[in-house]
Design a protein around this motif. Structure first.
Motif, PDB file in Angstrom:
ATOM      1  N   UNK A 931       0.841  -1.207   0.000  1.00 38.12           N
ATOM      2  CA  UNK A 931       0.000   0.000   0.000  1.00 38.12           C
ATOM      3  C   UNK A 931       0.876   1.258   0.000  1.00 38.12           C
ATOM      4  N   UNK A 932       1.898   1.272   0.877  1.00 42.41           N
ATOM      5  CA  UNK A 932       2.767   2.465   0.965  1.00 42.41           C
ATOM      6  C   UNK A 932       3.555   2.651  -0.341  1.00 42.41           C
ATOM      7  N   UNK A 933       3.922   1.544  -0.969  1.00 41.51           N
ATOM      8  CA  UNK A 933       4.633   1.629  -2.258  1.00 41.51           C
ATOM      9  C   UNK A 933       3.751   2.329  -3.289  1.00 41.51           C
ATOM     10  N   UNK A 934       2.466   1.927  -3.347  1.00 47.35           N
ATOM     11  CA  UNK A 934       1.548   2.551  -4.301  1.00 47.35           C
ATOM     12  C   UNK A 934       1.260   4.008  -3.912  1.00 47.35           C
ATOM     13  N   UNK A 935       0.945   4.208  -2.653  1.00 48.77           N
ATOM     14  CA  UNK A 935       0.476   5.504  -2.173  1.00 48.77           C
ATOM     15  C   UNK A 935       1.545   6.587  -2.343  1.00 48.77           C
ATOM     16  N   UNK A 936       2.810   6.253  -2.013  1.00 48.05           N
ATOM     17  CA  UNK A 936       3.878   7.252  -2.040  1.00 48.05           C
ATOM     18  C   UNK A 936       4.665   7.261  -3.362  1.00 48.05           C
ATOM     19  N   UNK A 937       4.346   6.308  -4.258  1.00 44.88           N
ATOM     20  CA  UNK A 937       5.099   6.234  -5.526  1.00 44.88           C
ATOM     21  C   UNK A 937       4.140   6.034  -6.695  1.00 44.88           C
ATOM     22  N   UNK A 938       3.033   6.763  -6.658  1.00 44.94           N
ATOM     23  CA  UNK A 938       1.986   6.585  -7.666  1.00 44.94           C
ATOM     24  C   UNK A 938       2.531   6.836  -9.074  1.00 44.94           C
ATOM     25  N   UNK A 939       3.447   7.793  -9.168  1.00 49.37           N
ATOM     26  CA  UNK A 939       3.955   8.146 -10.506  1.00 49.37           C
ATOM     27  C   UNK A 939       4.901   7.089 -11.057  1.00 49.37           C
ATOM     28  N   UNK A 940       5.313   6.163 -10.230  1.00 51.55           N
ATOM     29  CA  UNK A 940       6.114   5.032 -10.723  1.00 51.55           C
ATOM     30  C   UNK A 940       5.241   4.169 -11.647  1.00 51.55           C
ATOM     31  N   UNK A 941       3.915   4.200 -11.399  1.00 51.83           N
ATOM     32  CA  UNK A 941       2.978   3.395 -12.209  1.00 51.83           C
ATOM     33  C   UNK A 941       2.204   4.264 -13.203  1.00 51.83           C
ATOM     34  N   UNK A 942       1.839   5.493 -12.769  1.00 55.66           N
ATOM     35  CA  UNK A 942       1.017   6.351 -13.630  1.00 55.66           C
ATOM     36  C   UNK A 942       1.747   7.674 -13.866  1.00 55.66           C
ATOM     37  N   UNK A 943       2.316   7.790 -15.038  1.00 55.25           N
ATOM     38  CA  UNK A 943       3.041   9.021 -15.380  1.00 55.25           C
ATOM     39  C   UNK A 943       2.019  10.093 -15.756  1.00 55.25           C
ATOM     40  N   UNK A 944       1.954  11.154 -14.945  1.00 57.42           N
ATOM     41  CA  UNK A 944       0.973  12.195 -15.211  1.00 57.42           C
ATOM     42  C   UNK A 944       1.610  13.269 -16.087  1.00 57.42           C
ATOM     43  N   UNK A 945       1.104  13.438 -17.306  1.00 63.81           N
ATOM     44  CA  UNK A 945       1.679  14.454 -18.205  1.00 63.81           C
ATOM     45  C   UNK A 945       0.954  15.773 -17.970  1.00 63.81           C
ATOM     46  N   UNK A 946       1.573  16.849 -18.385  1.00 63.09           N
ATOM     47  CA  UNK A 946       0.945  18.180 -18.225  1.00 63.09           C
ATOM     48  C   UNK A 946      -0.376  18.209 -18.986  1.00 63.09           C
ATOM     49  N   UNK A 947      -0.355  17.653 -20.228  1.00 66.85           N
ATOM     50  CA  UNK A 947      -1.553  17.645 -21.055  1.00 66.85           C
ATOM     51  C   UNK A 947      -2.687  16.915 -20.344  1.00 66.85           C
ATOM     52  N   UNK A 948      -2.345  15.737 -19.705  1.00 59.79           N
ATOM     53  CA  UNK A 948      -3.386  14.942 -19.035  1.00 59.79           C
ATOM     54  C   UNK A 948      -3.996  15.723 -17.886  1.00 59.79           C
ATOM     55  N   UNK A 949      -3.149  16.479 -17.165  1.00 58.58           N
ATOM     56  CA  UNK A 949      -3.703  17.197 -16.022  1.00 58.58           C
ATOM     57  C   UNK A 949      -4.543  18.388 -16.471  1.00 58.58           C
ATOM     58  N   UNK A 950      -4.183  18.977 -17.647  1.00 68.90           N
ATOM     59  CA  UNK A 950      -4.985  20.100 -18.158  1.00 68.90           C
ATOM     60  C   UNK A 950      -6.310  19.576 -18.705  1.00 68.90           C
ATOM     61  N   UNK A 951      -6.227  18.501 -19.484  1.00 65.60           N
ATOM     62  CA  UNK A 951      -7.439  17.948 -20.108  1.00 65.60           C
ATOM     63  C   UNK A 951      -7.920  16.731 -19.325  1.00 65.60           C
ATOM     64  N   UNK A 952      -8.093  16.918 -18.029  1.00 66.46           N
ATOM     65  CA  UNK A 952      -8.481  15.791 -17.154  1.00 66.46           C
ATOM     66  C   UNK A 952      -9.682  15.060 -17.726  1.00 66.46           C
ATOM     67  N   UNK A 953      -9.552  13.777 -17.870  1.00 64.44           N
ATOM     68  CA  UNK A 953     -10.669  12.981 -18.371  1.00 64.44           C
ATOM     69  C   UNK A 953     -10.585  12.742 -19.854  1.00 64.44           C
ATOM     70  N   UNK A 954      -9.833  13.610 -20.606  1.00 71.67           N
ATOM     71  CA  UNK A 954      -9.718  13.369 -22.046  1.00 71.67           C
ATOM     72  C   UNK A 954      -8.534  12.443 -22.282  1.00 71.67           C
ATOM     73  N   UNK A 955      -7.368  12.872 -21.808  1.00 72.22           N
ATOM     74  CA  UNK A 955      -6.188  12.029 -22.008  1.00 72.22           C
ATOM     75  C   UNK A 955      -6.043  11.063 -20.843  1.00 72.22           C
ATOM     76  N   UNK A 956      -5.772   9.800 -21.123  1.00 72.65           N
ATOM     77  CA  UNK A 956      -5.526   8.811 -20.073  1.00 72.65           C
ATOM     78  C   UNK A 956      -4.096   8.961 -19.591  1.00 72.65           C
ATOM     79  N   UNK A 957      -3.898   8.812 -18.298  1.00 75.51           N
ATOM     80  CA  UNK A 957      -2.527   8.849 -17.787  1.00 75.51           C
ATOM     81  C   UNK A 957      -1.746   7.674 -18.361  1.00 75.51           C
ATOM     82  N   UNK A 958      -0.469   7.939 -18.618  1.00 76.48           N
ATOM     83  CA  UNK A 958       0.377   6.899 -19.208  1.00 76.48           C
ATOM     84  C   UNK A 958       0.709   5.862 -18.143  1.00 76.48           C
TER      85      UNK A 958
END
Length: 1087
Positions: A931-958
């Motif tokens: 749980x702590x691995x996922x919770x504190x290292x979310x970006x190790x699994x889901x790379x959040x791009x600037x575009x994805x955060x701007x167009x939340x819901x349109x682009x899927x996180x990588x």
């Protein structure tokens, strides 16, 4: 055939029947029960056999049919069953054994639970008729109680709508039922009474003011309550006990309302008098026959049942306005009983009267008083005429005449509730403080005096000697310690309200006993073998024993009350006194003195000395405050106070002193070093003496716990910043050198264990090596732990001193990997280091430690630890996982390169070993790490791009590292298929947290490949009722998952889920599907 069944059942329950044969018989019986129409044969068996086993089995078949297969039974058969079973009960209820009769009643009530009123309209009418017919009244009452139990509070297998319907149906009948029960009790009472009862006044007659002003005088029904208690025959006794049992259960769920009439309440109180009727019990014992004794017990039981009814009403916090007057009437009548119980006349003291009452009755009465104070006092006290003080007088008598210690403890709890109530009342309305205290002052002073008397051997020796002071309970305290602690809590609460009164009550008693103790010096004579206390007369020894025990208790009181003694009062009276007492004990070595009664007086002297040190320790916060004032004024007085305290402590830090005294001295030293922190502490000769003793290799080591405490104190003297001094005056360079030499001395033998090329390791027996490792690491770990929350400078110095020992530990670790007890201690040390000093250790060395551990914990090593080394091996792995938890939570990029190895270790090495094991060992720690691995290292699994955060819901996180993410999620899913409820709860909480913080359920990978698998597993758990305690949490999680894709849930998942359900036919599946409302409103958890 019936004969065959009888012989089978008899064989099954016979002692000689093997388990194998029992299983065969069980299978035969189960097969028979599953057959359609088996109930007809069971009906025949019930009416034709006298074999209890056969009857019980037949009723179980009916029970199973009604509760699990009733939907599928043809309506003609149902009608027949509904008709035949009550007839059977009516015909045989007098001859059936009571447990068979009760089971048959339960089966009929089960039918009512399913079919009343639609298909079984006369179900309740029949019960009322049974109650009204004198011949069947007891049977009707049993049916009524069973109905209340099974229909008002049904099990989970009924729909919410049906539960609500049943409760409404029952509520409609309450008035009738209560009327019938009142009638039964009144009739029995009137029939056996010497004088006919006059009806009680109606609740509206007289204003409530009159009622209140007479509350503790004779109530309006006093004439009734004073009548002699009638002698009941066994049949009436039985009927009344059934009626009272019914009332108690009904009162547990019906709301307070006008249905509960004054006449019913008065009648219940009539029966409550049976509990405090000593004459009846005495007559029973005088007349001698066992039948009379049983009658006496039965009468007592009626009192207990009546008090149960009263307490059920009392426990309801929600009281409608119209019921308040009835409540007042109840208090009035109960206090009348309390007066009867505590009235002191010549024939009986109150205590002996309480001793003669049934123990259960006294317990119920105490419950009543507790409920009155905790639930209703704030409501009742607002009536100005309510005589609270008179009530407290009765409660006081009741408390201090309790025949048992448990009874006394329960009453002290009531006083604690009362004192809490007063304290919160004063805090919420400060303006009334004087008025409140004036009203209760006398009662509180009386309570304080009596509680203090109760803990003193001077007044209460016989009772106090009975208390066990050796056996520890679940809270790790003896009976005597519990007695003293609970008493002192009451004293402390009074002290908070009336500090001056309390002080003036406590101080003279303490003073008297102190004078005796300080005066012992004149009786010490020198004998051949040392010093002896020249007090030998038996009476003098007894008085000294009592005085020492009391002084010990009062010193404990002084410690407990430290927060109220702060300030001038303490400075004036206590400052020197406590220090003087501790120094006196250490100087004349009372703990080593010979006495006339060594088994009694020696422990007493040691205890007084230990308690004086503990009391002084309790004032360390005051000393710290005094220290900061002394710093400004630089008073010699403070220096003298601390020096004298150290003179009292130092002689006790020795292997020749008893552990109890040694540990008290060590704790006081730790408080001086940690809380008070005087600048000059290190320069006091007594402290330097302790330094020399601890660092001297030839000195005998103290017991483990003491050694750890003393080393903590010495380390803290050097490491903790001095209060009120700027950084440049902290003398860090000198303190740093001193700390390094202290740690060097403490770890000398340990560092010698490290093998090196120049001097090959000298062979030492393994056990000796283990002892050195244990002794050193326990001290070092404690030192790190005590400094972990302190300033950066303190931690820096600490790590510099420890650096070599840490490196030795890492070098030794591989050599001891197969000794789980040593590995356990080493990992404890490293875990404490990681938590407290990881910044000071630096990245390269931390990486080296992690890499060493990852290399050492191979699959084979993990398997050996978990599978073959029992709890110690599992503890080793758990500590290793805890260290990794600290690592994965570290912010920044430093330890990110370790993530693949950590996840791989978890999923490929640890998880396969523990996945299928039923034991919970290691699992909780492993899933917390995941749980702590996922919770504190979310970006190790889901790379959040600037575009994805701007167009939340349109682009899927990588998505990255998908296989590892899927494996972790699969492990979580598997954990929900296991019986361990704690792990289930923990993991469900982790998933919900990840969803709240990181929108786990909305991620594409979860939504498309895992969502409905999780929903399926959780729904199966609900269906199979395997984790019923977590119903609400599971329901919320299912809702949160389903709400991600409601359309898919209703259109695709639900039909598929219902198709896969066993034991439900197609029609039932359709009904279930239709009943699922397309409800999208989130039901928030209350509060």
């Amino acid at each position: 055939s019936l004969r065959a069944l009888e012989s089978l059942m008899t064989e099954f329950f016979h002692d000689c029947t093997t388990n194998e044969r029992k299983r065969e018989i069980e299978e035969l019986l189960d097969n028979f029960a599953q057959q359609i129409g088996a109930w007809r044969l069971c009906l025949y068996f019930l009416s034709s056999t006298r074999n209890d086993y056969v009857m019980m089995y037949s009723l179980t078949v009916f029970e199973n049919l009604i509760n699990k297969m009733w939907l599928g039974v043809p309506s003609q058969d149902k009608m027949e069953i509904r008709s035949c079973l009550p007839k059977l009960l009516l015909a045989h209820h007098k001859t059936l054994p009571y447990f068979i009769r009760n089971k048959l009643c339960k089966v009929i009530v089960d039918i009512g639970r399913q079919d009343w009123p639609m298909f079984y309209h006369d179900f309740f009418t029949n019960i009322l008729q049974l109650i009204q017919s004198p011949v069947t009244t007891p049977l009707g009452l049993i049916m009524l109680k069973t109905t209340s139990e099974e229909l008002a509070c049904p099990r989970e297998d009924l729909s919410v709508a049906r539960k609500e319907e049943l409760r409404k149906l029952l509520l409609d009948q309450v008035q009738t039922v209560l009327g019938l029960l009142t009638g039964i009790l009144e009739t029995v009472w009137d029939k056996h009474s010497v004088t006919a009862a006059t009806p009680p006044p109606s609740p509206t007659s007289g204003e409530s003011g009159d009622l209140l002003s007479n509350l503790l005088q004779s109530p309006s029904s006093a004439k009734l309550l004073n009548q002699p208690i009638p002698i009941l025959d066994a049949e009436s006794e039985y009927m009344c006990s059934l009626a009272l049992e019914c009332l108690a259960h009904l009162f547990s769920w019906i709301p307070l309302s006008a249905s509960i009439t004054p006449s019913l309440l008065t009648t219940i109180f009539h029966f409550a008098r049976f509990g405090c009727d000593i004459r009846a019990r005495k007559m029973a014992s005088v007349n001698g026959s066992s039948q009379n004794c049983v009658l006496g017990q039965e009468r007592g039981r009626l009192g207990v049942l009546a008090m149960s009814c009263i307490n059920e009403l009392m426990s309801k916090n929600c009281v409608p306005m119209e019921f308040e007057e009835y409540l007042l009437r109840m208090f009035q009548q109960t206090f009348y009983l309390l007066q009867k119980i505590t009235k002191d006349n010549n024939a009986h003291t109150v205590k002996s009267r309480l001793e003669e009452l049934d123990e259960s009755y006294v317990e119920k009465f105490t419950d009543f008083l507790r409920l009155f104070v905790s639930v209703h006092l704030r409501r009742i006290e607002s009536y100005s005429q309510f005589p609270v003080v008179e009530f407290l007088t009765l409660l006081f008598k009741y408390t201090f005449h309790q025949p048992t210690h448990e009874g006394y403890f329960s009453c002290l709890d009531i006083w604690t509730l009362f004192l809490d109530y007063l304290t919160s009342k004063i805090k919420s309305r400060l303006g009334d403080k004087e008025a409140v205290l004036n009203r209760y002052e006398d009662a509180l002073v009386l309570l304080l005096t009596e509680v203090l008397n109760r803990i003193q051997f001077r007044y209460n020796q016989a009772q106090l000697e009975e208390l066990d002071d050796e056996t520890l309970d679940d809270d790790q305290q003896t009976e005597w310690q519990r007695y003293l602690r609970q008493s002192l809590e009451v004293v402390a609460k009074v002290m908070e309200l009336l500090p001056t009164h309390a002080f003036s009550t406590l101080f003279p008693v303490l003073q008297d006993n102190l004078e005796v103790y300080l005066g012992l010096q004149q009786f010490i004579v020198t004998s051949g073998s040392g010093h002896r206390l020249n007090i030998t007369a038996e009476n003098d020894c007894r008085r000294l024993h009592c005085s020492l025990r009391d002084l010990s208790s009062l010193l404990q009181a002084v410690g407990r009350l430290a927060e109220y003694f702060i300030g001038d009062v303490f400075a004036a009276r206590f400052r020197g006194r406590l220090v003087k007492v501790t120094l006196y004990g250490s100087q004349i070595k009372l703990y080593n003195i010979e006495t006339a009664v060594p088994s009694v007086l020696k422990p007493d002297l040691i205890d007084v000395h230990a308690q004086s040190l503990a009391a002084l320790q309790a004032y360390s916060h005051w000393l710290a405050q005094y220290c900061s004032e002394a710093h400004r004024q630089n008073t010699q007085q403070f220096v003298t106070l601390v020096s004298t305290t150290m003179d009292a402590v130092t002689p006790l830090i020795s292997t020749k002193v008893q552990d109890k005294l040694l540990l008290s001295a060590c704790h006081l030293l730790v408080s001086l070093a940690t809380t008070v922190r005087p600048v000059f502490l290190i320069s006091i000769p007594a402290v330097q003496k302790v330094f020399n003793r601890i660092t001297d290799a030839s000195a005998q080591r103290l017991v483990d716990k003491a050694q750890v405490l003393v080393c903590r104190a010495l380390s803290n003297i050097l490491l903790l910043p001095w209060p009120n001094l700027p950084e440049n005056e902290q003398q860090w360079p000198v303190r740093s050198i001193n700390h390094a030499s202290l740690i060097s001395a403490l770890s000398r033998d340990y560092r010698d264990l490290k093998p090196n090329a120049a001097a090959p390791q000298r062979k030492m027996p393994l056990e000796d090596t283990k002892v050195i490792i244990h002794q050193t690491l326990s001290v070092l770990e404690d030192i790190v732990d005590s400094v972990s929350g302190e300033s950066t400078k303190s931690r820096q110095i600490c790590y510099q001193s420890l650096q070599e020992s840490v490196q030795v530990s890492l070098a030794l670790f591989p050599a001891f990997i197969h000794q789980s007890d040593v590995t356990d201690e080493m990992l404890s040390f490293f875990l404490t280091l990681f938590r407290g000093l990881r910044v000071q250790m630096g990245v390269p060395f931390t990486e080296q430690i992690i890499q060493t551990f990852l290399n050492m914990f191979t699959r084979e090593q993990l398997a050996e630890s978990i599978l073959h080394e029992g709890s110690t091996g599992c503890r080793v792995v758990e500590k290793f996982l805890k260290i990794l938890q600290v690592v994965v939570q570290e912010p920044g990029q430093v330890f990110k390169p370790f993530l693949p190895s950590i996840i791989s270790l978890c999923m490929e090495q640890v998880y396969p070993i523990i996945a299928e094991r039923p034991s919970p060992d290691v699992k909780a720690e492993l899933f917390e790490l995941l749980f702590r691995t996922l919770h504190h290292n979310w970006r190790y699994f889901f790379k959040s791009t600037v575009l994805a955060s701007v167009q939340r819901g349109i682009a899927e996180e990588q998505m990255e590292n998908e296989p590892q993410f899927s494996a972790i999620m699969q492990a979580f899913g598997q954990s929900f298929l296991q019986p361990d409820i704690h792990l289930f709860k923990q993991n469900l909480f982790y998933l919900e947290t990840l969803n709240t913080k990181q929108k786990l359920y909305h991620k594409k990978i979860f939504r498309t490949t895992m969502l409905f698998q999780f929903v399926n597993v959780l729904l199966q758990v609900l269906v199979h009722k395997s984790h019923d305690l977590l119903q609400e949490e599971i329901g919320i999680a299912i809702y949160n998952m389903a709400s991600v894709d409601f359309d898919g849930f209703f259109a695709a998942f639900l039909p598929e889920f219902l198709t896969s359900c066993d034991g439900v036919d197609a029609n039932q599946k359709n009904v279930l599907g239709r009943n699922f409302k397309m409800d999208r409103v989130r039901r928030e958890r209350p509060g």
